[in-house]
Design a protein around this motif. Sequence first.
Motif, short mmCIF file in Angstrom:
data_model
loop_
_atom_site.label_atom_id
_atom_site.label_comp_id
_atom_site.label_asym_id
_atom_site.label_seq_id
_atom_site.Cartn_x
_atom_site.Cartn_y
_atom_site.Cartn_z
N GLU A 34 0.83 -1.20 0.00
CA GLU A 34 0.00 0.00 0.00
C GLU A 34 0.87 1.26 0.00
N GLN A 37 2.50 1.76 -3.43
CA GLN A 37 1.54 2.26 -4.41
C GLN A 37 1.29 3.76 -4.24
N GLN A 38 1.34 4.22 -2.99
CA GLN A 38 1.14 5.64 -2.70
C GLN A 38 2.45 6.43 -2.77
#
Length: 62
Positions: A34, A37-38
Motif C-alpha cells: 500500500e 503504491q502511494q
Amino acid sequence: MSLNNQIVTGIRVLDIAEEGAAAIDSMVNKLILEMRQQKIPIIDIQVTDTNCFLILGEKSSD
C-alpha cells in the motif's frame, strides 16, 4: 542507510498482540505494498510485543 536526512511525516501502527506469524507477515506485506503504491517511503520499522510501528517519510513526487 542514514536516517539523519529523513523527514518523518507519519506512522502506521499494526496491532499484532493476538496474531500468529503468518497473519503478521500478511499484514505487514499488505501495508508495504500500500505504501509503495502511494509512493510513501517507510523510513523505519519498530516492533514491540503488541505493536508494529512503521515510520513513514515524505511522499515521493515521481
